[in-house]
Design a protein around this motif. Structure first.
Motif, PDB file in Angstrom:
ATOM      1  N   SER A  13       0.838  -1.196   0.000  1.00 20.39           N
ATOM      2  CA  SER A  13       0.000   0.000   0.000  1.00 20.39           C
ATOM      3  C   SER A  13       0.871   1.243   0.000  1.00 20.39           C
ATOM      4  CB  SER A  13      -0.909   0.030   1.235  1.00 20.39           C
ATOM      5  OG  SER A  13      -1.794  -1.069   1.257  1.00 20.39           O
ATOM      6  N   ILE A  14       0.305   2.322  -0.529  1.00 23.16           N
ATOM      7  CA  ILE A  14       0.976   3.613  -0.524  1.00 23.16           C
ATOM      8  C   ILE A  14      -0.054   4.682  -0.225  1.00 23.16           C
ATOM      9  CG2 ILE A  14       0.695   3.898  -3.036  1.00 23.16           C
ATOM     10  CD1 ILE A  14       3.494   5.260  -3.027  1.00 23.16           C
ATOM     11  N   ASN A  15       0.312   5.656   0.620  1.00 25.91           N
ATOM     12  CA  ASN A  15      -0.644   6.713   0.917  1.00 25.91           C
ATOM     13  C   ASN A  15      -0.298   7.987   0.150  1.00 25.91           C
ATOM     14  OD1 ASN A  15       1.410   7.962   2.371  1.00 25.91           O
ATOM     15  ND2 ASN A  15       0.538   7.490   4.382  1.00 25.91           N
ATOM     16  N   ASN A  16      -1.040   9.044   0.427  1.00 27.40           N
ATOM     17  CA  ASN A  16      -0.843  10.278  -0.331  1.00 27.40           C
ATOM     18  C   ASN A  16       0.458  10.981   0.048  1.00 27.40           C
ATOM     19  OD1 ASN A  16      -2.021  10.798   2.172  1.00 27.40           O
ATOM     20  ND2 ASN A  16      -2.912  12.714   1.503  1.00 27.40           N
ATOM     21  N   ASN A  17       1.060  10.594   1.164  1.00 31.39           N
ATOM     22  CA  ASN A  17       2.371  11.124   1.554  1.00 31.39           C
ATOM     23  C   ASN A  17       3.515  10.244   1.049  1.00 31.39           C
ATOM     24  OD1 ASN A  17       1.323  13.333   3.041  1.00 31.39           O
ATOM     25  ND2 ASN A  17       0.890  11.954   4.754  1.00 31.39           N
ATOM     26  N   ARG A  18       3.158   9.239   0.280  1.00 30.73           N
ATOM     27  CA  ARG A  18       4.129   8.279  -0.267  1.00 30.73           C
ATOM     28  C   ARG A  18       4.742   7.395   0.820  1.00 30.73           C
ATOM     29  NH1 ARG A  18       3.587  11.919  -4.111  1.00 30.73           N
ATOM     30  NH2 ARG A  18       3.881  11.264  -6.275  1.00 30.73           N
ATOM     31  N   ASP A  19       4.086   7.275   1.952  1.00 34.77           N
ATOM     32  CA  ASP A  19       4.462   6.225   2.894  1.00 34.77           C
ATOM     33  C   ASP A  19       4.066   4.901   2.263  1.00 34.77           C
ATOM     34  OD1 ASP A  19       3.152   8.356   5.426  1.00 34.77           O
ATOM     35  OD2 ASP A  19       5.270   8.049   4.938  1.00 34.77           O
ATOM     36  N   THR A  20       4.904   3.897   2.476  1.00 37.04           N
ATOM     37  CA  THR A  20       4.640   2.596   1.859  1.00 37.04           C
ATOM     38  C   THR A  20       4.622   1.489   2.902  1.00 37.04           C
ATOM     39  OG1 THR A  20       6.999   2.274   1.419  1.00 37.04           O
ATOM     40  CG2 THR A  20       5.690   3.281  -0.325  1.00 37.04           C
ATOM     41  N   HIS A  21       3.963   0.417   2.527  1.00 41.15           N
ATOM     42  CA  HIS A  21       3.858  -0.739   3.415  1.00 41.15           C
ATOM     43  C   HIS A  21       3.875  -1.989   2.542  1.00 41.15           C
ATOM     44  CE1 HIS A  21       2.710  -3.064   6.903  1.00 41.15           C
ATOM     45  NE2 HIS A  21       1.712  -3.580   6.230  1.00 41.15           N
ATOM     46  N   TYR A  22       4.585  -3.014   3.003  1.00 38.00           N
ATOM     47  CA  TYR A  22       4.715  -4.246   2.214  1.00 38.00           C
ATOM     48  C   TYR A  22       4.435  -5.473   3.080  1.00 38.00           C
ATOM     49  CZ  TYR A  22       7.238  -1.315  -1.105  1.00 38.00           C
ATOM     50  OH  TYR A  22       7.580  -0.332  -2.003  1.00 38.00           O
ATOM     51  N   ALA A  23       3.858  -6.468   2.446  1.00 41.10           N
ATOM     52  CA  ALA A  23       3.745  -7.766   3.102  1.00 41.10           C
ATOM     53  C   ALA A  23       5.131  -8.393   3.183  1.00 41.10           C
ATOM     54  CB  ALA A  23       2.807  -8.663   2.313  1.00 41.10           C
ATOM     55  N   ASP A  24       5.367  -9.185   4.213  1.00 38.02           N
ATOM     56  CA  ASP A  24       6.682  -9.787   4.400  1.00 38.02           C
ATOM     57  C   ASP A  24       7.089 -10.639   3.198  1.00 38.02           C
ATOM     58  OD1 ASP A  24       6.386 -10.355   8.004  1.00 38.02           O
ATOM     59  OD2 ASP A  24       7.007  -8.602   6.852  1.00 38.02           O
ATOM     60  N   TYR A  25       6.119 -11.264   2.549  1.00 37.95           N
ATOM     61  CA  TYR A  25       6.470 -12.203   1.484  1.00 37.95           C
ATOM     62  C   TYR A  25       6.863 -11.509   0.185  1.00 37.95           C
ATOM     63  CZ  TYR A  25       1.360 -11.652   1.721  1.00 37.95           C
ATOM     64  OH  TYR A  25       0.100 -11.139   1.884  1.00 37.95           O
ATOM     65  N   VAL A  26       6.751 -10.184   0.100  1.00 43.15           N
ATOM     66  CA  VAL A  26       7.207  -9.465  -1.084  1.00 43.15           C
ATOM     67  C   VAL A  26       8.267  -8.418  -0.751  1.00 43.15           C
ATOM     68  CG1 VAL A  26       4.967  -9.810  -2.194  1.00 43.15           C
ATOM     69  CG2 VAL A  26       5.467  -7.624  -1.043  1.00 43.15           C
ATOM     70  N   LYS A  27       8.532  -8.216   0.533  1.00 45.57           N
ATOM     71  CA  LYS A  27       9.468  -7.174   0.936  1.00 45.57           C
ATOM     72  C   LYS A  27      10.843  -7.447   0.320  1.00 45.57           C
ATOM     73  CE  LYS A  27       8.268  -5.778   4.992  1.00 45.57           C
ATOM     74  NZ  LYS A  27       8.106  -5.674   6.463  1.00 45.57           N
ATOM     75  N   GLY A  28      11.440  -6.428  -0.244  1.00 51.28           N
ATOM     76  CA  GLY A  28      12.747  -6.560  -0.884  1.00 51.28           C
ATOM     77  C   GLY A  28      12.671  -6.960  -2.340  1.00 51.28           C
ATOM     78  N   ARG A  29      11.504  -7.393  -2.796  1.00 55.68           N
ATOM     79  CA  ARG A  29      11.342  -7.797  -4.200  1.00 55.68           C
ATOM     80  C   ARG A  29      10.379  -6.876  -4.948  1.00 55.68           C
ATOM     81  NH1 ARG A  29       8.990 -12.537  -5.406  1.00 55.68           N
ATOM     82  NH2 ARG A  29       7.698 -12.597  -3.504  1.00 55.68           N
ATOM     83  N   PHE A  30       9.362  -6.382  -4.271  1.00 54.55           N
ATOM     84  CA  PHE A  30       8.353  -5.531  -4.897  1.00 54.55           C
ATOM     85  C   PHE A  30       8.534  -4.089  -4.421  1.00 54.55           C
ATOM     86  CE2 PHE A  30       4.743  -8.893  -5.540  1.00 54.55           C
ATOM     87  CZ  PHE A  30       5.655  -9.745  -6.149  1.00 54.55           C
ATOM     88  N   THR A  31       8.220  -3.147  -5.307  1.00 51.80           N
ATOM     89  CA  THR A  31       8.266  -1.725  -4.974  1.00 51.80           C
ATOM     90  C   THR A  31       6.992  -1.057  -5.450  1.00 51.80           C
ATOM     91  OG1 THR A  31      10.679  -1.700  -5.203  1.00 51.80           O
ATOM     92  CG2 THR A  31       9.539   0.423  -5.227  1.00 51.80           C
ATOM     93  N   ILE A  32       6.353  -0.328  -4.554  1.00 52.18           N
ATOM     94  CA  ILE A  32       5.157   0.431  -4.919  1.00 52.18           C
ATOM     95  C   ILE A  32       5.540   1.895  -5.076  1.00 52.18           C
ATOM     96  CG2 ILE A  32       4.408   0.859  -2.525  1.00 52.18           C
ATOM     97  CD1 ILE A  32       1.509   0.390  -3.513  1.00 52.18           C
ATOM     98  N   SER A  33       4.945   2.557  -6.057  1.00 50.31           N
ATOM     99  CA  SER A  33       5.215   3.971  -6.289  1.00 50.31           C
ATOM    100  C   SER A  33       3.975   4.596  -6.908  1.00 50.31           C
ATOM    101  CB  SER A  33       6.429   4.140  -7.202  1.00 50.31           C
ATOM    102  OG  SER A  33       6.196   3.525  -8.465  1.00 50.31           O
ATOM    103  N   ARG A  34       3.961   5.918  -6.963  1.00 55.52           N
ATOM    104  CA  ARG A  34       2.817   6.589  -7.550  1.00 55.52           C
ATOM    105  C   ARG A  34       3.257   7.792  -8.359  1.00 55.52           C
ATOM    106  NH1 ARG A  34      -1.216   7.830  -3.030  1.00 55.52           N
ATOM    107  NH2 ARG A  34      -2.230   9.138  -4.619  1.00 55.52           N
ATOM    108  N   ASP A  35       2.493   8.079  -9.408  1.00 54.86           N
ATOM    109  CA  ASP A  35       2.676   9.264 -10.239  1.00 54.86           C
ATOM    110  C   ASP A  35       1.338   9.996 -10.234  1.00 54.86           C
ATOM    111  OD1 ASP A  35       2.938  11.163 -12.216  1.00 54.86           O
ATOM    112  OD2 ASP A  35       4.063   9.861 -13.560  1.00 54.86           O
ATOM    113  N   ASP A  36       1.230  11.003  -9.391  1.00 54.20           N
ATOM    114  CA  ASP A  36      -0.050  11.690  -9.239  1.00 54.20           C
ATOM    115  C   ASP A  36      -0.448  12.432 -10.506  1.00 54.20           C
ATOM    116  OD1 ASP A  36       0.352  12.529  -5.685  1.00 54.20           O
ATOM    117  OD2 ASP A  36      -0.258  10.681  -6.708  1.00 54.20           O
ATOM    118  N   ALA A  37       0.514  12.844 -11.299  1.00 52.75           N
ATOM    119  CA  ALA A  37       0.198  13.533 -12.554  1.00 52.75           C
ATOM    120  C   ALA A  37      -0.514  12.598 -13.531  1.00 52.75           C
ATOM    121  CB  ALA A  37       1.468  14.083 -13.185  1.00 52.75           C
TER     122      ALA A  37
END
Length: 126
Positions: A50-74
């Motif tokens: 998950s990612i919030n509007n402040n770009r704080d992110t959260h990952y499940a343990d089983y994807v941590k280090g392999r997956f990256t979440i990001s956002r492009d508000d534009a």
């Protein structure tokens, strides 16, 4: 009308990479958090990231280090970049909007999300 469109799934070999996109419309995108979930055949839906509007992110343990979440508000888009994919990552991946007023905790409770996209299938072959 709030809409979320997930795309970018496909077939990839183990160790490979994919980037999923979640493009949103019908609401003020940069005010809201977005989560990714997945559901494998015969299994319950589970949280991925998950990612919030402040770009704080959260990952499940089983994807941590392999997956990256990001956002492009534009572009009203959230991305999930998935590296070093494993066969157990095979699932339909869904994006969802974090509901109004939902706090930034217990982020993988599905009831905290009010709108869901249709899902995109990721298949990882061994």
């Amino acid at each position: 009308e709030v809409q979320l469109q997930a795309s970018g799934g496909g077939l990839v070999q183990a160790g490979g990479s994919l980037r999923l996109s979640c493009t949103a419309s019908g609401f003020t995108f940069d005010d809201d958090g977005i989560g990714w979930f997945r559901q494998a055949p015969g299994k319950e839906r589970e949280g991925v990231s998950s990612i919030n509007n402040n770009r704080d992110t959260h990952y499940a343990d089983y994807v941590k280090g392999r997956f990256t979440i990001s956002r492009d508000d534009a572009k009203n888009t959230v991305y999930l970049t998935m590296n070093n994919l494993k066969p157990e990552d095979t699932a339909v991946y869904y994006c969802a909007r974090l509901g109004y007023g939902a706090n930034w905790s217990n982020l993988f409770l599905t009831h905290k999300y009010d709108y869901w996209g249709q899902g995109t299938l990721v298949t990882v072959s061994s």
